[in-house]
Design a protein around this motif. Structure first.
Motif, PDB file in Angstrom:
ATOM      1  N   HIS A 190     -13.946   3.730 -50.173  1.00 54.20           N
ATOM      2  CA  HIS A 190     -13.160   4.951 -49.954  1.00 54.20           C
ATOM      3  C   HIS A 190     -12.702   5.546 -51.289  1.00 54.20           C
ATOM      4  O   HIS A 190     -12.798   6.764 -51.496  1.00 54.20           O
ATOM      5  N   ASN A 191     -12.233   4.701 -52.191  1.00 53.90           N
ATOM      6  CA  ASN A 191     -11.791   5.192 -53.500  1.00 53.90           C
ATOM      7  C   ASN A 191     -12.957   5.783 -54.291  1.00 53.90           C
ATOM      8  O   ASN A 191     -12.809   6.788 -54.985  1.00 53.90           O
ATOM      9  N   LEU A 192     -14.121   5.137 -54.171  1.00 52.12           N
ATOM     10  CA  LEU A 192     -15.299   5.644 -54.873  1.00 52.12           C
ATOM     11  C   LEU A 192     -15.676   7.023 -54.366  1.00 52.12           C
ATOM     12  O   LEU A 192     -15.940   7.946 -55.150  1.00 52.12           O
ATOM     13  N   PHE A 193     -15.701   7.186 -53.038  1.00 54.21           N
ATOM     14  CA  PHE A 193     -16.079   8.474 -52.477  1.00 54.21           C
ATOM     15  C   PHE A 193     -15.020   9.538 -52.753  1.00 54.21           C
ATOM     16  O   PHE A 193     -15.342  10.711 -52.957  1.00 54.21           O
ATOM     17  N   ALA A 194     -13.755   9.140 -52.727  1.00 58.92           N
ATOM     18  CA  ALA A 194     -12.684  10.107 -52.977  1.00 58.92           C
ATOM     19  C   ALA A 194     -12.734  10.642 -54.401  1.00 58.92           C
ATOM     20  O   ALA A 194     -12.384  11.803 -54.654  1.00 58.92           O
ATOM     21  N   ALA A 195     -13.156   9.791 -55.348  1.00 59.39           N
ATOM     22  CA  ALA A 195     -13.242  10.213 -56.747  1.00 59.39           C
ATOM     23  C   ALA A 195     -14.529  10.949 -57.062  1.00 59.39           C
ATOM     24  O   ALA A 195     -14.700  11.457 -58.176  1.00 59.39           O
ATOM     25  N   MET A 196     -15.431  11.030 -56.111  1.00 66.12           N
ATOM     26  CA  MET A 196     -16.737  11.642 -56.356  1.00 66.12           C
ATOM     27  C   MET A 196     -16.618  13.164 -56.337  1.00 66.12           C
ATOM     28  O   MET A 196     -15.939  13.733 -55.469  1.00 66.12           O
ATOM     29  N   PRO A 197     -17.248  13.846 -57.283  1.00 66.14           N
ATOM     30  CA  PRO A 197     -17.197  15.310 -57.277  1.00 66.14           C
ATOM     31  C   PRO A 197     -17.900  15.867 -56.049  1.00 66.14           C
ATOM     32  O   PRO A 197     -18.897  15.329 -55.582  1.00 66.14           O
ATOM     33  N   GLY A 198     -17.362  16.960 -55.526  1.00 62.71           N
ATOM     34  CA  GLY A 198     -17.954  17.585 -54.359  1.00 62.71           C
ATOM     35  C   GLY A 198     -17.327  17.175 -53.053  1.00 62.71           C
ATOM     36  O   GLY A 198     -17.709  17.678 -51.993  1.00 62.71           O
ATOM     37  N   GLY A 199     -16.368  16.254 -53.088  1.00 60.97           N
ATOM     38  CA  GLY A 199     -15.665  15.871 -51.870  1.00 60.97           C
ATOM     39  C   GLY A 199     -16.593  15.266 -50.839  1.00 60.97           C
ATOM     40  O   GLY A 199     -17.445  14.437 -51.146  1.00 60.97           O
ATOM     41  N   VAL A 200     -16.439  15.699 -49.587  1.00 58.81           N
ATOM     42  CA  VAL A 200     -17.219  15.127 -48.509  1.00 58.81           C
ATOM     43  C   VAL A 200     -18.707  15.429 -48.664  1.00 58.81           C
ATOM     44  O   VAL A 200     -19.565  14.601 -48.309  1.00 58.81           O
ATOM     45  N   ILE A 201     -19.047  16.592 -49.239  1.00 57.49           N
ATOM     46  CA  ILE A 201     -20.464  16.920 -49.449  1.00 57.49           C
ATOM     47  C   ILE A 201     -21.080  15.974 -50.471  1.00 57.49           C
ATOM     48  O   ILE A 201     -22.172  15.428 -50.265  1.00 57.49           O
ATOM     49  N   GLY A 202     -20.384  15.767 -51.579  1.00 59.44           N
ATOM     50  CA  GLY A 202     -20.892  14.852 -52.592  1.00 59.44           C
ATOM     51  C   GLY A 202     -21.020  13.437 -52.062  1.00 59.44           C
ATOM     52  O   GLY A 202     -22.015  12.738 -52.354  1.00 59.44           O
ATOM     53  N   VAL A 259     -24.087  13.276 -49.701  1.00 59.97           N
ATOM     54  CA  VAL A 259     -25.341  13.276 -50.466  1.00 59.97           C
ATOM     55  C   VAL A 259     -25.582  11.914 -51.100  1.00 59.97           C
ATOM     56  O   VAL A 259     -26.706  11.383 -51.081  1.00 59.97           O
ATOM     57  N   MET A 260     -24.526  11.307 -51.641  1.00 57.84           N
ATOM     58  CA  MET A 260     -24.673   9.997 -52.274  1.00 57.84           C
ATOM     59  C   MET A 260     -25.084   8.940 -51.250  1.00 57.84           C
ATOM     60  O   MET A 260     -25.951   8.094 -51.524  1.00 57.84           O
ATOM     61  N   VAL A 261     -24.479   8.961 -50.072  1.00 60.29           N
ATOM     62  CA  VAL A 261     -24.826   7.990 -49.028  1.00 60.29           C
ATOM     63  C   VAL A 261     -26.266   8.186 -48.578  1.00 60.29           C
ATOM     64  O   VAL A 261     -27.022   7.218 -48.406  1.00 60.29           O
ATOM     65  N   MET A 262     -26.664   9.432 -48.389  1.00 63.13           N
ATOM     66  CA  MET A 262     -28.038   9.688 -47.960  1.00 63.13           C
ATOM     67  C   MET A 262     -29.042   9.236 -49.017  1.00 63.13           C
ATOM     68  O   MET A 262     -30.107   8.697 -48.697  1.00 63.13           O
ATOM     69  N   LEU A 263     -28.711   9.440 -50.274  1.00 67.02           N
ATOM     70  CA  LEU A 263     -29.600   8.985 -51.347  1.00 67.02           C
ATOM     71  C   LEU A 263     -29.678   7.462 -51.370  1.00 67.02           C
ATOM     72  O   LEU A 263     -30.764   6.878 -51.534  1.00 67.02           O
ATOM     73  N   LEU A 264     -28.531   6.802 -51.177  1.00 70.26           N
ATOM     74  CA  LEU A 264     -28.513   5.342 -51.150  1.00 70.26           C
ATOM     75  C   LEU A 264     -29.354   4.801 -50.001  1.00 70.26           C
ATOM     76  O   LEU A 264     -30.161   3.873 -50.183  1.00 70.26           O
ATOM     77  N   ILE A 265     -29.205   5.371 -48.806  1.00 71.23           N
ATOM     78  CA  ILE A 265     -29.974   4.915 -47.653  1.00 71.23           C
ATOM     79  C   ILE A 265     -31.458   5.164 -47.858  1.00 71.23           C
ATOM     80  O   ILE A 265     -32.307   4.326 -47.519  1.00 71.23           O
ATOM     81  N   PHE A 266     -31.784   6.308 -48.443  1.00 73.94           N
ATOM     82  CA  PHE A 266     -33.187   6.634 -48.723  1.00 73.94           C
ATOM     83  C   PHE A 266     -33.811   5.598 -49.660  1.00 73.94           C
ATOM     84  O   PHE A 266     -34.923   5.101 -49.414  1.00 73.94           O
ATOM     85  N   LEU A 267     -33.103   5.242 -50.711  1.00 72.25           N
ATOM     86  CA  LEU A 267     -33.634   4.278 -51.678  1.00 72.25           C
ATOM     87  C   LEU A 267     -33.708   2.875 -51.074  1.00 72.25           C
ATOM     88  O   LEU A 267     -34.683   2.147 -51.301  1.00 72.25           O
ATOM     89  N   LEU A 268     -32.693   2.491 -50.310  1.00 74.17           N
ATOM     90  CA  LEU A 268     -32.715   1.173 -49.695  1.00 74.17           C
ATOM     91  C   LEU A 268     -33.813   1.061 -48.640  1.00 74.17           C
ATOM     92  O   LEU A 268     -34.292  -0.038 -48.340  1.00 74.17           O
ATOM     93  N   GLY A 269     -34.212   2.213 -48.082  1.00 73.28           N
ATOM     94  CA  GLY A 269     -35.298   2.203 -47.102  1.00 73.28           C
ATOM     95  C   GLY A 269     -36.619   1.746 -47.681  1.00 73.28           C
ATOM     96  O   GLY A 269     -37.540   1.384 -46.939  1.00 73.28           O
ATOM     97  N   PHE A 270     -36.743   1.742 -49.030  1.00 77.11           N
ATOM     98  CA  PHE A 270     -37.961   1.228 -49.657  1.00 77.11           C
ATOM     99  C   PHE A 270     -38.079  -0.282 -49.500  1.00 77.11           C
ATOM    100  O   PHE A 270     -39.182  -0.826 -49.434  1.00 77.11           O
TER     101      PHE A 270
END
Length: 456
Positions: free
Chosen positions: A330-342, A345-356
């Motif tokens: 939660h702290n990591l996401f709260a400090a991320m630029p772009g708020g909920v959008i950022g 995007v970060m979660v979707m990128l993480l899931i995409f990469l882990l899908g490999f």
């Protein structure tokens, strides 16, 4: 001490890369970190007191009973050659059209996705049955292999999808936890049925984009997807063609229709689907003790794997939270630029990469319980989030060099088909799926409108 949950996550990924069984990698890593935390005073033994209730809750979860029933349904349709007859009938109907075999494969892939929800089974079945025929008729190897891989992964997004069943259960628990923390005692909920309905429109749009691409290719480069008529020995009467098409269509209509109309829960509809697949196998005269034994053993293996992974993942999640992992995320996401959008995007990128490197089951049980509560707490709609995650996982199944669908097809493709053909063939479909992700991100109503319209 925010480095402890991060170290735990990294450690389990390293263990998984060694090839150690997923369920034991998750549970073993959690227990080792818990034991170390108790010795150093950074972990409280009381955090493990919820383990028995969590395990009994998994076993008694009626929603998860849909998993073995849908698996049985899919394996039975494959082993009893119902899927083979469906593909043959579609090929003969569309083959004489430019790009007709490609259109047939997309439609059959969508129907198999709606009747099995198993990516590997769909890719292998279509690879064995249709790829040699397409190559003999002059289809470009890249287009042929890309079509089979892409349509095989539709089982991730088109209901009834096992991925959506598992995601629905995880998101429902996360959503209720968030509401309790916010003091909302009259709980709304999100169900597997909501995800099924929410995924329907995006799934159909994705199928439409695939069809549009094949039509465009057949017009711009007709030599890549030529029309062909079946040989005289392969011609069949309309009665035989309809006999291959109508039974699975009726089964799909019974399963999805009962869910969409609210006549049955997904688990009850899965029971209807399993029994219907059994009847189709008997009517197709490909049901005997040997086949039934193979289907039951395959279903048991998949079901045991899913539930063992879920038990290991639950233990991992409890220990992760005990180390303050949820607050760290939660702290990591709260400090991320772009708020909920950022954060999204970060979660979707993480899931995409882990899908490999991880199967959708591991991602659903390990990653989603960690990130979903934070994203839902930021106000995201759980139905939209679930459909986005399913689409994202579907894309990762296609992406070279580690996409699982590529491995499935490589295992059954003829020797003349090179691995580079498969990699090149899926690239246009990866872009199509990324476009679909973008469309759904811009228009969340595509996933949320139908569930709210049907269920309020």
């Amino acid at each position: 001490m925010e480095w402890l949950p991060l170290s735990m996550f990294v450690a389990v990924c390293v263990v998984l890369l060694t090839g150690y069984p997923v369920a034991f990698a998750l549970g073993g890593t959690a227990l080792l970190f818990a034991a170390g935390g108790m010795l150093t005073g950074t972990f409280s033994p009381s955090d493990l007191s919820f383990v028995p209730n969590r395990l009994f809750g998994i076993i008694e979860n009626s929603t998860l009973m849909a998993v073995p029933l849908f698996v049985f349904m899919g394996v039975m349709l494959e082993k009893s050659r119902v899927a083979e007859k469906l593909l043959s009938s579609m090929g003969q109907l569309f083959g004489p059209l430019p790009g007709g075999m490609g259109l047939a494969i997309i439609l059959v892939g969508a129907l198999l996705a709606a009747s099995t929800g198993i990516v590997g089974a769909t890719v292998v079945t279509m690879g064995l049955l249709s790829l040699p025929t397409m190559l003999r008729q002059g289809y470009q190897p890249q287009l042929s292999t890309g079509l089979i891989c892409a349509t095989g992964t539709l089982g991730q997004i088109i209901p009834p999808s096992i991925a959506l069943v598992l995601l629905g259960d995880v998101l429902a628990n996360a959503y209720q936890d968030i509401q309790l923390k916010q003091g909302l005692w009259s709980l709304d909920t999100v169900s597997v049925g909501d995800l099924f309905v929410g995924a329907l429109i995006p799934g159909l749009i994705l199928v439409g984009l695939y069809l549009f691409y094949v039509v465009a290719i057949s017009l711009l480069k007709p030599q890549w997807a030529p029309a062909f008529a079946p040989a005289d020995g392969e011609r069949r009467s309309w009665r035989a063609l309809l006999g291959g098409l109508i039974p699975p269509l009726l089964l799909i209509a019974a399963v999805l229709g009962s869910i969409l109309t609210g006549k049955a829960t997904p688990t009850e509809a899965a029971g209807v689907g399993a029994f219907g697949a059994l009847l189709l196998g008997a009517a197709n005269r490909h049901l005997n003790r040997t086949i039934l034994g193979e289907v039951v053993r395959a279903t048991s293996r998949v079901t045991a794997m899913v539930f063992m992974i879920l038990i290991g993942a639950s233990l991992f999640s409890l220990v992760f939270r005990g180390f303050g992992g949820e607050e760290a995320v939660h702290n990591l996401f709260a400090a991320m630029p772009g708020g909920v959008i950022g954060a999204t995007v970060m979660v979707m990128l993480l899931i995409f990469l882990l899908g490999f490197i991880l199967d959708f089951i591991e991602i659903t049980f390990v990653v989603v319980p960690i990130v979903a509560p934070v994203l839902l707490g930021m106000g995201l709609d759980p139905i939209w989030l679930g459909v986005m995650i399913a689409l994202n996982l579907q894309t990762s199944f296609l992406t070279p060099p580690f996409g699982f669908a590529l491995f499935y097809l490589r295992g059954v493709a003829p020797a003349e088909v090179k691995t580079t053909h498969i990699y090149q063939g899926v690239i246009p479909f990866i872009f199509i799926q990324l476009i679909m992700l973008g469309i759904l991100a811009l228009f969340p109503e595509l996933a949320t409108w139908l569930p709210h319209a049907l269920y309020g």
